[in-house]
Design an enzyme around this catalytic site. Sequence first.
Site, PDB file in Angstrom:
ATOM      1  N   ARG A 194      -3.648  -4.193   5.064  1.00 40.18           N
ATOM      2  CA  ARG A 194      -3.995  -3.327   6.190  1.00 40.18           C
ATOM      3  C   ARG A 194      -5.316  -3.741   6.823  1.00 40.18           C
ATOM      4  O   ARG A 194      -5.453  -3.726   8.055  1.00 40.18           O
ATOM      5  CB  ARG A 194      -4.072  -1.889   5.672  1.00 40.18           C
ATOM      6  CG  ARG A 194      -4.772  -0.915   6.591  1.00 40.18           C
ATOM      7  CD  ARG A 194      -4.992   0.409   5.881  1.00 40.18           C
ATOM      8  NE  ARG A 194      -5.704   1.373   6.694  1.00 40.18           N
ATOM      9  CZ  ARG A 194      -6.049   2.590   6.281  1.00 40.18           C
ATOM     10  NH1 ARG A 194      -5.733   2.975   5.055  1.00 40.18           N
ATOM     11  NH2 ARG A 194      -6.693   3.414   7.071  1.00 40.18           N
TER      12      ARG A 194
ATOM     13  N   HIS B   6       2.650   1.315   6.314  1.00 33.28           N
ATOM     14  CA  HIS B   6       2.957   1.482   4.885  1.00 33.28           C
ATOM     15  C   HIS B   6       4.329   0.887   4.553  1.00 33.28           C
ATOM     16  O   HIS B   6       5.217   1.559   4.010  1.00 33.28           O
ATOM     17  CB  HIS B   6       2.903   2.959   4.490  1.00 33.28           C
ATOM     18  CG  HIS B   6       1.515   3.503   4.403  1.00 33.28           C
ATOM     19  ND1 HIS B   6       0.660   3.206   3.363  1.00 33.28           N
ATOM     20  CD2 HIS B   6       0.829   4.330   5.239  1.00 33.28           C
ATOM     21  CE1 HIS B   6      -0.504   3.828   3.550  1.00 33.28           C
ATOM     22  NE2 HIS B   6      -0.430   4.512   4.688  1.00 33.28           N
TER      23      HIS B   6
ATOM     24  N   LYS C 242      -1.581   7.470  -0.763  1.00 31.42           N
ATOM     25  CA  LYS C 242      -2.317   8.351  -1.670  1.00 31.42           C
ATOM     26  C   LYS C 242      -2.369   7.816  -3.103  1.00 31.42           C
ATOM     27  O   LYS C 242      -2.265   8.567  -4.069  1.00 31.42           O
ATOM     28  CB  LYS C 242      -1.738   9.760  -1.650  1.00 31.42           C
ATOM     29  CG  LYS C 242      -1.451  10.327  -0.265  1.00 31.42           C
ATOM     30  CD  LYS C 242      -2.594  10.119   0.714  1.00 31.42           C
ATOM     31  CE  LYS C 242      -3.850  10.876   0.314  1.00 31.42           C
ATOM     32  NZ  LYS C 242      -4.964  10.645   1.289  1.00 31.42           N
ATOM     33  N   THR C 243      -2.508   6.516  -3.243  1.00 34.69           N
ATOM     34  CA  THR C 243      -2.678   5.916  -4.569  1.00 34.69           C
ATOM     35  C   THR C 243      -4.039   5.231  -4.711  1.00 34.69           C
ATOM     36  O   THR C 243      -4.237   4.457  -5.653  1.00 34.69           O
ATOM     37  CB  THR C 243      -1.575   4.879  -4.846  1.00 34.69           C
ATOM     38  OG1 THR C 243      -1.619   3.868  -3.826  1.00 34.69           O
ATOM     39  CG2 THR C 243      -0.203   5.524  -4.856  1.00 34.69           C
ATOM     40  N   GLY C 244      -4.951   5.519  -3.815  1.00 32.82           N
ATOM     41  CA  GLY C 244      -6.236   4.826  -3.833  1.00 32.82           C
ATOM     42  C   GLY C 244      -6.161   3.452  -3.205  1.00 32.82           C
ATOM     43  O   GLY C 244      -7.049   2.623  -3.421  1.00 32.82           O
ATOM     44  N   GLY C 245      -5.138   3.206  -2.397  1.00 30.28           N
ATOM     45  CA  GLY C 245      -4.968   1.898  -1.785  1.00 30.28           C
ATOM     46  C   GLY C 245      -6.009   1.572  -0.738  1.00 30.28           C
ATOM     47  O   GLY C 245      -6.363   0.404  -0.550  1.00 30.28           O
TER      48      GLY C 245
ATOM     49  N   HIS D  53       0.838  -1.197   0.000  1.00 29.29           N
ATOM     50  CA  HIS D  53       0.000   0.000   0.000  1.00 29.29           C
ATOM     51  C   HIS D  53       0.876   1.252   0.000  1.00 29.29           C
ATOM     52  O   HIS D  53       1.469   1.618   1.015  1.00 29.29           O
ATOM     53  CB  HIS D  53      -0.919  -0.017   1.222  1.00 29.29           C
ATOM     54  CG  HIS D  53      -1.910   1.098   1.243  1.00 29.29           C
ATOM     55  ND1 HIS D  53      -2.893   1.206   2.207  1.00 29.29           N
ATOM     56  CD2 HIS D  53      -2.092   2.169   0.421  1.00 29.29           C
ATOM     57  CE1 HIS D  53      -3.613   2.291   1.982  1.00 29.29           C
ATOM     58  NE2 HIS D  53      -3.140   2.893   0.912  1.00 29.29           N
TER      59      HIS D  53
END
Length: 470
Positions: free
Chosen positions: A198, A208, A154-157, A151
């Site tokens: 997560r 992360h 800020k990548t849409g994870g 993850h």
Amino acid sequence: MDERFNKWLLTPVLTLLFVVIMYQYVSPSCTSSCTNFGEQLRSGEARPPAVPSPARRAQAPLDEWERRPQLPPPPRGPPEGSRGVAAPEDEDEDPGDPEEEEEEEEEEPDPEAPENGSLPRFVPRFNFTLKDLTRFVDFNIKGRDVIVFLHIQKTGGTTFGRHLVKNIRLEQPCSCKAGQKKCTCHRPGKKETWLFSRFSTGWSCGLHADWTELTNCVPAIMEKKDCPRNHSHTRNFYYITMLRDPVSRYLSEWKHVQRGATWKTSLHMCDGRSPTPDELPTCYPGDDWSGVSLREFMDCSYNLANNRQVRMLADLSLVGCYNLTFMNESERNTILLQSAKNNLKNMAFFGLTEFQRKTQFLFERTFNLKFISPFTQFNITRASNVDINDGARQHIEELNFLDMQLYEYAKDLFQQRYHHTKQLEHQRDRQKRREERRLQREHRAHRWPKEDRAMEGTVTEDYNSQVVRW
């Protein structure tokens, strides 16, 4: 005398009228040309000459016909531009098979195709092997296989991680209770997890955790969670991740940090230790960086937001981890970028935030798992609401020059995989339809002789019964 004269006059008039009528029936082109000629005289407009018959053309000299203007032949089929270029697999099709043509028209439209109906033209930039483009994982959810989600911030994870635990159609779905941050994703009939993320195992390898941390941490963590009697069986780890446009991702991280996020509890483990404060200094003196401006955010040279995607996907042990004095900067950047590309290419799957439907399509085909609800493309984000000038955008691209190169590489590989998978699926469907039609033809061929023999037997029996009665 007058009556005899009228009789002699009537005979040639009727004969002439008969000849004219017969000539019109025998040569209808003359009628049309004569009428057209009369219309031209009345309208005063010039019309193209009619094409004569082959017999009349053969009587005229060859050079005379070469001098005469000829009309172009009528086009065959639809005009150019009304249909696309045929795919390579269409070349072995039977052009006279009407069933094939009808079924080709029944294809469902691409949900991401442009509204004007034109097909998006994709031009590959990188050369990938067939092995790089073909992604099919024999994921054994009942065995010991594990999906590991890397993850990146800020990548849409977060959205994709929720899809993994709440939106996959499984024999034993994940159990997500209200108020709990983690879900229980057990294998069917077992107390073992098949997902490392997560929302399933938590941040077991650190907040992360990157590729360097996960590859050294996940196997040991899963061995502790697994039953001792299963340690003899092999286990496959399938790493997946999400990427995003570097400028949008950078702006989104800035807005997140501006609201008070720090991620300072991240371990950044590499070669068995965390970086020292000298190797990884902080950009702010206090507890967080709330209210930071974009200029201040960009001015911090050791900001981890710079080229975050490359750093989190590369093997940091190749460059001495966070020790910037291990090698010169140019060599370090080259090794990091190449390592990130290789790791991304060899991952079981990666998706792009900007292509949600295609991400869903590739994941489903890669792992042979189906999502319950389709993914949604959200084009309005906090990053999209940030209004920056061209100078600021260019500066962000310069700070993330490694991420920019990685994203172009990833986007090209992603699109090629999508088109390749679509093509393979199209070929399989076409082969399936051909096989179904072949079986139908064989069934009809075997059924008709039986019906004919049955009809013959019925007729013979009726005839014999009538003879007996007679």
